[in-house]
Design an enzyme around this catalytic site. Structure first.
Site, PDB file in Angstrom:
ATOM      1  N   GLU A 619       0.294  -0.978   0.185  1.00  0.00           N
ATOM      2  CA  GLU A 619      -0.187  -0.188  -0.083  1.00  0.00           C
ATOM      3  C   GLU A 619       1.126   1.502   0.130  1.00  0.00           C
ATOM      4  O   GLU A 619       0.859   2.240  -0.868  1.00  0.00           O
ATOM      5  CB  GLU A 619      -0.833  -0.154   1.751  1.00  0.00           C
ATOM      6  N   HIS A 709     -14.559 -10.772   0.457  1.00  0.00           N
ATOM      7  CA  HIS A 709     -15.058  -9.783   0.407  1.00  0.00           C
ATOM      8  C   HIS A 709     -16.348  -9.808   0.158  1.00  0.00           C
ATOM      9  O   HIS A 709     -16.895  -8.991  -0.127  1.00  0.00           O
ATOM     10  CB  HIS A 709     -13.958  -8.725  -0.342  1.00  0.00           C
TER      11      HIS A 709
END
Ligand code: GLN
Ligand code: ZN
Length: 773
Positions: A619, A709
């Site tokens: 990230e 997810h």
């Protein structure tokens, strides 16, 4: 007179996460769509008014979203893949189906892939463009919201993701990159021209087009694409009835390599990030200036930290910009989507010594105003400014004492502390003997569903309705059940389920010296999911053993190996609010020593497999390639090695990463020297497997075989197919079978059938493999 102020975007989830609660209530059937829409309308109105009251001149609209602004853009532009249209759902349900998948009476589709939004922990849905896609303006959301604000007497500045960023982030149906053809580019430009013209007619003063992709390195053809798009769009500023100004908004870095090309297009405004990439942006401005009549929106107030702005520093930067161009608007540096709502309710933080150091979204509005006023105040006025004096006091002197024990421990480290012995190939042999696992061993990523019951026990403990003992008994019983259940369905490497953790970072922070916590500082991560990062306030060290008790308890309940579960130092820092007075490198090293203590304690307690999650490593990889190593990997990778370098050869170290577009840094990931890595590979394309193959990756790998997810249950056949695809590229002796991430956000209803299918699929492929030999 003072300078104008502009906000790039405002958090939409609500001070009390009202939007999250409404949407999730709708998904669970507790609320109807009208109730959700009403909540949304109220939030939008509240947020606009709040900004108006704070004296903001250019207030954003269309920064609201039910799920994600990239998804909204795709829908607005007619980029809705057929499989979602074919469900025949209403507009909101189609949107949710794209965001989170759909399984029900109308069909069965997976969600669109999700990726991290630049270097933030926000995830956007990747637009999908295929041969059938006809890009055109089909939606009305931005216009409706503009009108809604106008009805409240507020003329907003509509914001949209710009066409260049949209196209650069879009993918083909298999998740592949593609070269947009001329027709596609032309129709996209046409759609945006229609949008601009419409706003000109509706009476908007400005439209903001977000082009953060401009701060990335350019590939061949990128700048031509950018130019072609905007040459098609900008003439539409002169609408039929009125005209509108276009603000090209950049953020998360600098546009030093393309300011000339931007200038050629003569935008009405250009937004520059003067927090990240400040030096480069200033240098570019000095070199190239801006085209005549272009206003510079100076991004001075950080949209991604929680610390107070240093006014003296910002005013210095503002001065530098004004010497180059007079027309300057004081702006946030990025959308405030990435910061929590307000410090006001954080009564757990000391009001005298701590809270004044923080500014969340609401407080940042005040900072914009202060800066705008101070910008036009003369020296005498500045001397008597209370706002400036109060601000300066925060930065004078010592905010926090240094911890000498931590600095001496860091100073005593030598090269050997960063190298694990023996080498990995040797360790893999030793561990195969030690652990005796089958080929394609099955495991999970650590957490099991955090049910309402688990959350209610934690809440009761917090409110002191139950004692520690009762809580601990409850956790123990949850562990008993989850161990038993994992044994029954036949998983190979078990976990304890992480029921004791609210969050994989906060839980560690609570056991570290140097951390602070908020009550309500939520930030959106994806869809309705929010995170509440803890704050690094001082030097960090481990206050007490953190996970040893529950990991050893779990191990005592089974003969199978139980995997210990830790969060790695890079991820802890990336998902905390870091301090700004010492480097990220130093903070990460402090964290590495703390987690190293925990690893060694776990090993001593008989835990033979330890997973150190580095979910967030990718990230914060700098956006520009030239910064990757010098500004990040050169210290992040060694910090991870420092955590595990002292374990015995028999101890197997795992790591895990999410949304890992790590093809480009595959060698660096191997250099972390873990024995096994699991990662997300189910929502994205499988090119990562090629990268692993090409890099002669040594770490054993578990590419996620299904997407957690989404509540969808994958079938055994589907997973078998996925495993075959993996084995086409990777050596079966080095492959693990696991879901793509932790299961804590899921329900038990979908989790256990999914895992049963996964275990059955692994067994089937194992049988196929042994039949071949
Ligand atoms: N071990 C963590 C879990 O299973 C990892 C979560 C993550 O990767 N974000 O919840
Ligand atoms: Zn994950």
């Amino acid at each position: 007179m003072s300078a104008s102020t502009s906000v790039i975007g405002f958090p939409r989830i609500g001070a009390q996460r009202e939007l999250k609660k409404a949407i999730e209530g709708y998904w669970k059937g507790r609320l109807d769509l009208d109730q959700v829409k009403e909540t949304a309308r109220t939030l939008r109105a509240d947020h606009w008014r709040l900004q108006r009251e704070a004296g903001i001149d250019l207030i954003p609209s269309n920064d609201f979203s039910y799920y994600d602004q990239m998804l909204d853009t795709a829908i607005l532009l007619n980029a809705v893949p057929r499989r979602y249209r074919d469900l025949g759902l209403g507009p909101e349900d189609t949107l949710f189906a794209m965001g989170r998948g759909y399984q029900g009476d109308q069909g069965d589709v997976t969600a669109q892939p999700m990726k991290k939004w630049f270097t933030t922990n926000y995830h956007y849905l990747v637009p999908e463009i295929d041969a059938d896609t006809r890009l055109e303006l089909t939606g009305t959301k931005p216009f409706d919201e503009f009108q809604e604000a106008k009805d409240l007497g507020i003329i907003t500045k509509p914001v949209l993701i710009g066409p260049y960023t949209f196209l650069k982030l879009a993918r083909g149906p298999e998740g592949e990159k593609f070269e947009p053809g001329q027709d596609l580019v032309a129709s996209l430009a046409q759609a945006y021209a229609d949008i601009i013209r419409r706003f000109a007619d509706l009476g908007a003063g400005w439209v903001q087009l977000d082009e953060p992709y401009l701060v990335l390195d350019k590939e061949d053809g990128d700048l031509d694409l950018f130019r072609t798009l905007y040459q098609g769009i900008l003439p539409a500023r002169q609408g039929g009835k009125g005209s509108v100004k276009v603000l090209l908004q950049t953020y998360f870095g600098h546009v030093g390599d393309c300011l000339d090309q931007i200038n050629e297009l003569a935008f009405d405004g250009i937004g520059l990030d003067l927090v990240e990439g400040c030096d480069e942006n200033l240098a570019a401005l000095k070199r190239s200036g801006v085209s005549h009549g272009t206003m510079v929106f100076a991004g001075l107030v950080n949209g991604r930290n929680i610390w107070r702005n240093n006014y003296a520093v910002s005013l210095g930067i503002l001065d530098a910009v004004r010497q180059l161009t007079p027309d300057v608007v004081v702006s946030t540096a990025s959308s405030l989507l990435h910061v929590p709502f307000t410090v006001a309710n954080e009564d757990g933080l000391d009001a005298q010594t701590v809270r004044p150091h923080f500014a969340f979204a609401v407080e940042k509005l005040g900072e914009l105003r202060d800066l705008a006023v101070l910008a036009d105040t003369d020296e005498a006025g500045k001397k008597s400014s209370r706002a400036l004096a109060d601000n300066q006091r925060l930065f004078d002197g010592t905010r926090v004492e240094r911890d000498q024990a931590v600095s001496s421990r860091l100073a005593a480290l030598d090269d050997q502390d960063f190298v694990r012995q023996p080498d990995r190939a040797e360790r893999q042999r030793i561990q195969a003997d030690e652990l005796g696992l089958p080929t394609l061993p099955t495991t999970t990523i650590g957490s099991f569903p955090q049910t309402a019951e688990v959350r209610s026990y934690r809440a009761k403990l917090r409110k002191k309705e139950i004692g520690q003992e009762e809580y601990d008994q409850f956790i123990a019983s949850q562990i008993d059940q989850v161990i038993d259940h994992q044994e029954r369905i036949g998983l190979d490497v078990l976990v304890h389920g992480e029921f004791e953790r609210n969050d994989m970072v906060e839980y560690f922070g609570q056991n570290l010296n140097g951390y602070l916590f908020t009550k309500n500082a939520w930030v959106q991560s994806y869809g309705t999911r929010c995170v509440k990062p803890p704050i690094v306030w001082g030097d960090v060290s481990r206050a007490r053993p953190i996970t040893v008790r529950w990991s050893s308890y779990a191990q005592s309940r089974t003969k199978h190996v139980v995997k210990g579960m830790l969060t790695g130092p890079v991820t802890i820092l990336n998902w905390s609010w870091p301090r700004e007075d010492i480097s990220h490198q130093e903070q990460t090293q402090q964290l590495a020593l703390a987690i190293r203590d925990e690893v060694l304690d776990l090993e001593a307690a008989g835990i033979r497999v330890i997973q150190i999650d580095e979910a967030a490593l990718r990230e914060k990889l700098p956006l520009r390639r030239s910064d990757w190593h010098t500004r990040y990997l050169d210290w992040a990778v060694p910090a991870f090695r420092l955590v595990h370098s002292a374990v015995k050869p028999t101890t197997q170290i795992h790591t895990h990463m999410c949304y890992s577009e790590f093809n480009d840094i595959i060698k660096d990931i191997d250099a972390m020297d873990a024995d096994v890595i699991s990662f997300e590979a189910s929502r994205s394309d499988l090119t990562v497997l090629d990268a692993i193959q090409e890099a002669h990756f040594e770490t054993e790998a578990g590419p996620g075989v299904y997407d957690i997810h989404s509540p969808r249950i994958p079938s055994r056949e589907e997973i078998v197919e996925r495993i075959h695809a993996i084995l086409d590229k990777l050596d079966a002796g080095k492959v693990w079978i696991n879901p793509d991430c932790g299961l804590k956000t899921r329900g038990n209803e979908e989790t256990w059938p999914s895992l049963e299918h996964m275990v059955a699929a692994a067994r089937q492929v194992r049988d196929e493999l042994s039949a071949q030999h």
